[in-house]
Write a protein that holds these residues in place. Structure first.
Motif, PDB file in Angstrom:
ATOM      1  N   THR A 151      -6.191  20.136 -17.023  1.00 18.27           N
ATOM      2  CA  THR A 151      -6.231  18.674 -17.101  1.00 18.27           C
ATOM      3  C   THR A 151      -7.620  18.164 -16.723  1.00 18.27           C
ATOM      4  OG1 THR A 151      -3.897  18.616 -16.469  1.00 18.27           O
ATOM      5  CG2 THR A 151      -5.116  16.562 -16.282  1.00 18.27           C
ATOM      6  N   HIS A 152      -8.024  17.084 -17.344  1.00 21.70           N
ATOM      7  CA  HIS A 152      -9.353  16.525 -17.071  1.00 21.70           C
ATOM      8  C   HIS A 152      -9.469  16.116 -15.605  1.00 21.70           C
ATOM      9  CE1 HIS A 152     -12.865  13.858 -17.402  1.00 21.70           C
ATOM     10  NE2 HIS A 152     -13.151  14.559 -18.486  1.00 21.70           N
ATOM     11  N   SER A 153     -10.653  16.305 -15.047  1.00 22.12           N
ATOM     12  CA  SER A 153     -10.895  16.022 -13.631  1.00 22.12           C
ATOM     13  C   SER A 153     -10.696  14.545 -13.280  1.00 22.12           C
ATOM     14  CB  SER A 153     -12.316  16.442 -13.249  1.00 22.12           C
ATOM     15  OG  SER A 153     -13.272  15.733 -14.031  1.00 22.12           O
ATOM     16  N   SER A 154     -10.708  13.671 -14.283  1.00 21.67           N
ATOM     17  CA  SER A 154     -10.522  12.244 -14.015  1.00 21.67           C
ATOM     18  C   SER A 154      -9.150  11.956 -13.424  1.00 21.67           C
ATOM     19  CB  SER A 154     -10.707  11.432 -15.295  1.00 21.67           C
ATOM     20  OG  SER A 154      -9.765  11.805 -16.278  1.00 21.67           O
ATOM     21  N   LEU A 155      -8.175  12.838 -13.651  1.00 17.90           N
ATOM     22  CA  LEU A 155      -6.845  12.593 -13.078  1.00 17.90           C
ATOM     23  C   LEU A 155      -6.860  12.765 -11.568  1.00 17.90           C
ATOM     24  CD1 LEU A 155      -4.214  11.819 -14.619  1.00 17.90           C
ATOM     25  CD2 LEU A 155      -6.037  12.671 -16.095  1.00 17.90           C
ATOM     26  N   GLU A 156      -7.538  13.807 -11.076  1.00 16.19           N
ATOM     27  CA  GLU A 156      -7.623  13.963  -9.625  1.00 16.19           C
ATOM     28  C   GLU A 156      -8.446  12.827  -9.020  1.00 16.19           C
ATOM     29  OE1 GLU A 156      -9.050  17.030  -6.087  1.00 16.19           O
ATOM     30  OE2 GLU A 156      -8.916  17.764  -8.151  1.00 16.19           O
ATOM     31  N   LYS A 157      -9.497  12.429  -9.695  1.00 15.51           N
ATOM     32  CA  LYS A 157     -10.310  11.310  -9.203  1.00 15.51           C
ATOM     33  C   LYS A 157      -9.473  10.044  -9.147  1.00 15.51           C
ATOM     34  CE  LYS A 157     -14.773   9.045  -9.984  1.00 15.51           C
ATOM     35  NZ  LYS A 157     -16.014   9.040 -10.810  1.00 15.51           N
ATOM     36  N   ALA A 158      -8.666   9.814 -10.181  1.00 18.18           N
ATOM     37  CA  ALA A 158      -7.803   8.634 -10.195  1.00 18.18           C
ATOM     38  C   ALA A 158      -6.779   8.692  -9.067  1.00 18.18           C
ATOM     39  CB  ALA A 158      -7.096   8.517 -11.548  1.00 18.18           C
ATOM     40  N   GLY A 161       0.825  -1.194   0.000  1.00 24.76           N
ATOM     41  CA  GLY A 161       0.000   0.000   0.000  1.00 24.76           C
ATOM     42  C   GLY A 161       0.868   1.256   0.000  1.00 24.76           C
ATOM     43  N   ILE A 162       0.204   2.417   0.039  1.00 26.20           N
ATOM     44  CA  ILE A 162       0.917   3.683   0.049  1.00 26.20           C
ATOM     45  C   ILE A 162       1.549   3.888   1.417  1.00 26.20           C
ATOM     46  CG2 ILE A 162       0.682   6.175  -0.149  1.00 26.20           C
ATOM     47  CD1 ILE A 162       0.326   4.838  -2.797  1.00 26.20           C
ATOM     48  N   THR A 163       2.880   3.935   1.471  1.00 28.82           N
ATOM     49  CA  THR A 163       3.584   4.064   2.749  1.00 28.82           C
ATOM     50  C   THR A 163       4.311   5.392   2.883  1.00 28.82           C
ATOM     51  OG1 THR A 163       5.529   2.951   1.828  1.00 28.82           O
ATOM     52  CG2 THR A 163       3.891   1.567   2.943  1.00 28.82           C
ATOM     53  N   ARG A 164       4.253   6.236   1.848  1.00 26.20           N
ATOM     54  CA  ARG A 164       4.854   7.569   1.932  1.00 26.20           C
ATOM     55  C   ARG A 164       4.076   8.510   1.034  1.00 26.20           C
ATOM     56  NH1 ARG A 164      10.601   7.342  -1.292  1.00 26.20           N
ATOM     57  NH2 ARG A 164      10.402   9.591  -0.983  1.00 26.20           N
ATOM     58  N   ARG A 165       4.399   9.787   1.105  1.00 25.50           N
ATOM     59  CA  ARG A 165       3.656  10.777   0.323  1.00 25.50           C
ATOM     60  C   ARG A 165       4.085  10.737  -1.139  1.00 25.50           C
ATOM     61  NH1 ARG A 165       1.432  15.314   2.517  1.00 25.50           N
ATOM     62  NH2 ARG A 165       0.818  15.715   0.375  1.00 25.50           N
ATOM     63  N   HIS A 166       3.124  10.516  -2.012  1.00 21.61           N
ATOM     64  CA  HIS A 166       3.358  10.513  -3.451  1.00 21.61           C
ATOM     65  C   HIS A 166       2.705  11.743  -4.067  1.00 21.61           C
ATOM     66  CE1 HIS A 166       3.909   6.307  -2.303  1.00 21.61           C
ATOM     67  NE2 HIS A 166       4.580   6.116  -3.425  1.00 21.61           N
ATOM     68  N   THR A 167       3.195  12.150  -5.224  1.00 20.71           N
ATOM     69  CA  THR A 167       2.659  13.346  -5.876  1.00 20.71           C
ATOM     70  C   THR A 167       2.396  13.084  -7.353  1.00 20.71           C
ATOM     71  OG1 THR A 167       4.956  14.126  -6.052  1.00 20.71           O
ATOM     72  CG2 THR A 167       3.579  15.105  -4.312  1.00 20.71           C
ATOM     73  N   LEU A 168       1.353  13.741  -7.846  1.00 18.61           N
ATOM     74  CA  LEU A 168       0.928  13.661  -9.241  1.00 18.61           C
ATOM     75  C   LEU A 168       0.841  15.088  -9.770  1.00 18.61           C
ATOM     76  CD1 LEU A 168      -0.524  12.086 -11.666  1.00 18.61           C
ATOM     77  CD2 LEU A 168      -2.652  12.633 -10.473  1.00 18.61           C
ATOM     78  N   TYR A 169       1.212  15.301 -11.042  1.00 22.35           N
ATOM     79  CA  TYR A 169       1.327  16.653 -11.586  1.00 22.35           C
ATOM     80  C   TYR A 169       0.394  16.823 -12.787  1.00 22.35           C
ATOM     81  CZ  TYR A 169       5.265  16.492  -8.515  1.00 22.35           C
ATOM     82  OH  TYR A 169       6.037  16.349  -7.382  1.00 22.35           O
ATOM     83  N   ILE A 170      -0.476  17.815 -12.662  1.00 27.29           N
ATOM     84  CA  ILE A 170      -1.438  18.140 -13.707  1.00 27.29           C
ATOM     85  C   ILE A 170      -1.439  19.659 -13.885  1.00 27.29           C
ATOM     86  CG2 ILE A 170      -2.870  16.140 -13.143  1.00 27.29           C
ATOM     87  CD1 ILE A 170      -4.812  18.076 -11.735  1.00 27.29           C
ATOM     88  N   SER A 171      -2.284  20.182 -14.747  1.00 30.91           N
ATOM     89  CA  SER A 171      -2.493  21.628 -14.835  1.00 30.91           C
ATOM     90  C   SER A 171      -3.954  21.930 -14.540  1.00 30.91           C
ATOM     91  CB  SER A 171      -2.113  22.159 -16.222  1.00 30.91           C
ATOM     92  OG  SER A 171      -3.180  21.970 -17.146  1.00 30.91           O
ATOM     93  N   SER A 172      -4.290  23.197 -14.496  1.00 33.34           N
ATOM     94  CA  SER A 172      -5.683  23.593 -14.260  1.00 33.34           C
ATOM     95  C   SER A 172      -6.589  23.148 -15.406  1.00 33.34           C
ATOM     96  CB  SER A 172      -5.780  25.111 -14.095  1.00 33.34           C
ATOM     97  OG  SER A 172      -5.320  25.769 -15.274  1.00 33.34           O
TER      98      SER A 172
END
Length: 481
Positions: free
Chosen positions: A183-190, A170-181
């Motif tokens: 980008t489709h909302s499905s990326l934040e949902k994912a 599972g997620i054991t540390r802070r991960h980050t994802l990079y989009i722009s304003s």
């Protein structure tokens, strides 16, 4: 009426259904584009309880006309300019019918060898038609939507970034994802679904003029997050954003990703299929050598009815590593041999439909020439519309319109920005209420713009011209407070 439908009954009613669909397509312009029902109206027309005994198919067809059709918004209508097109074509519908008739559940090669191998072939066909990088060949899979494609890409990127840690522990540390304003909302949902969370989503600045992602700001964010102990997982660049079809600089973004060792996913859900046309292949700039995954939707603009989204990966191993679980009841000789693809390992659900049949049918029916003609018609009609808007002093045009989407707004004299936005939204409501067309809106720089997306197979010159005439006619009536 009880028991299974016999082949003779299926043949009789099947012919009626095909005739009904053909009549619907032929007469689609007679319907208002948007459904004209109130909330709950369709529900009220349906019995509260299911029938105790079977009723036969005649009643189903009758209620289709009586209850269902008034509540249908007609996405294939030539006046449907909202969102992006969701194309349906004759060969795609028949391909879907064949898929339903066969009833294949293609989770494993062993449960559907033809289902698996046809999908591999048509994914490669489309990669060739779009002139995608060679490393994507043999690594394509049909997803239900670009939303699922981006989730699969995030999970693969998580697996690679953490050396398999996320899949095991599972997620054991802070991960980050990079989009722009943009980008489709499905990326934040994912990101939420994958465990990164909304707090781990970084929003990269965009060029205020082009709305394209700023690679320099991306570089700075990646450096800051690494210095703070974060683990950057993926960057999503977009080719043809939903709002305005902005195009991110994939090559420059890819260079940043390469320096930081971060997965680059390119979301070209709407615009990617335009690359069937050689003159549109500039949209592929930067894919070769940079993109780890790429997605585009034939079900938007390439004459293949929903659902059919293609995802390609440069290296399938992280995806399979993230998604493969093999319980005893799925073990079989073909899988154990390592000679076959089991597409269950390339998607979120276990089960999968025989979607390749409809894409195969479309490509074989239209050929490359027919597909190019469809895309070119949409681009030309959008260019014509943009020229009319640009020549009218009463309207303001967003300059970027390389595909089938045109964004614009009236110039409301004497109104401040807030009043002008309200007037534009009311104009859109009046236009949509007419029944002749259906538009949506977006905001750019805090101002409301109308979106007119062209691409339905039935849409031609006269429909675009009639829509523009109606827009000017309604605008001339004023704000109509």
């Amino acid at each position: 009426m009880s028991g299974h439908m016999t082949p003779e009954e299926f043949r009789r009613y099947g012919k009626q259904v095909i005739d009904w669909i053909a009549d619907y397509q032929q007469g689609i312009e007679s319907y208002p584009v948007q459904a004209r029902v109130r909330p709950g109206e369709v529900l009220a027309g349906l019995p509260e309880h299911p029938p105790e005994r079977g009723e036969g198919f005649e009643g189903i067809l009758a209620d289709l006309d009586r209850v269902i059709m008034p509540g249908v918004t007609h996405w294939q209508h030539p006046g449907f300019f909202a969102y992006f097109p969701a194309n349906a074509s004759g060969p795609a519908i028949l391909g879907d019918l064949l898929s339903a008739g066969l009833g294949v559940q293609g989770m494993l090669w062993a449960t559907g060898p033809a289902c698996t191998e046809l999908e591999t072939r048509v994914a490669d066909w489309l990669a060739e038609l779009l002139d995608l990088p060679g490393r994507f060949r043999g690594n394509g899979v049909i997803q239900d939507s670009a939303s699922s494609a981006c989730l699969v890409a995030i999970l693969a990127a998580l697996h690679r970034a953490g050396g398999g840690e996320a899949a095991r522990e599972g997620i054991t540390r802070r991960h980050t994802l990079y989009i722009s304003s943009q980008t489709h909302s499905s990326l934040e949902k994912a990101a939420r679904i994958a465990g990164i969370g909304s707090a781990g989503v970084r929003v990269v600045d965009v060029d205020p003029r082009t709305l394209a992602m700023d690679p320099a700001h991306l570089d700075a964010l990646l450096s800051e997050d690494r210095a703070a102990g974060m683990l950057p997982v993926m960057v999503c660049a977009t080719v043809g954003t939903t709002s305005t079809t902005a195009v991110d600089p994939v090559a420059a973004i890819g260079e940043v990703c390469r320096r930081h060792g971060v997965w680059l996913h390119v979301d070209a859900a709407y615009a990617g299929v335009a690359a069937v046309c050689p003159e549109m292949r500039w949209i592929n700039d930067g894919l070769d050598g940079h993109a780890d995954s790429y997605a585009t939707d034939p079900h938007k603009w390439l004459l293949t009815n929903f659902d059919c989204s293609l995802l390609w990966t440069a290296d399938r191993a992280p995806m399979i590593g993230a998604l493969s679980i093999l319980p005893e009841y799925l073990r079989n000789q073909a899988t154990s041999s390592g000679e076959v693809i089991d597409y269950r390992d390339w998607q979120i659900p276990l089960g999968r439909r025989f979607r390749a049949l409809k894409l195969w049918s479309v490509i074989r029916w239209y050929g490359a020439e027919g597909l190019r003609e469809h895309i070119r018609t949409g681009v030309r009609l959008a260019r014509d519309l943009a020229s009319w808007i640009g020549a009218d002093p009463g309207f303001e045009l967003l300059d970027h319109h390389p595909f089938g989407l045109v964004c614009f707004r009236p110039r409301w004299e004497g109104l401040d920005d807030g009043e002008a936005d309200e007037a534009t939204l009311r104009l859109m409501e009046r236009l949509n209420a007419s029944g002749d067309l259906y538009l949506t809106h977006t905001k750019v720089g805090g101002r409301v713009l109308l979106r007119m997306a062209i691409g339905a197979p039935a849409t031609g010159d006269r429909h675009v011209r009639a829509a523009w005439d109606r827009i000017r006619e309604e605008t001339d009536k004023g704000p109509a407070w």
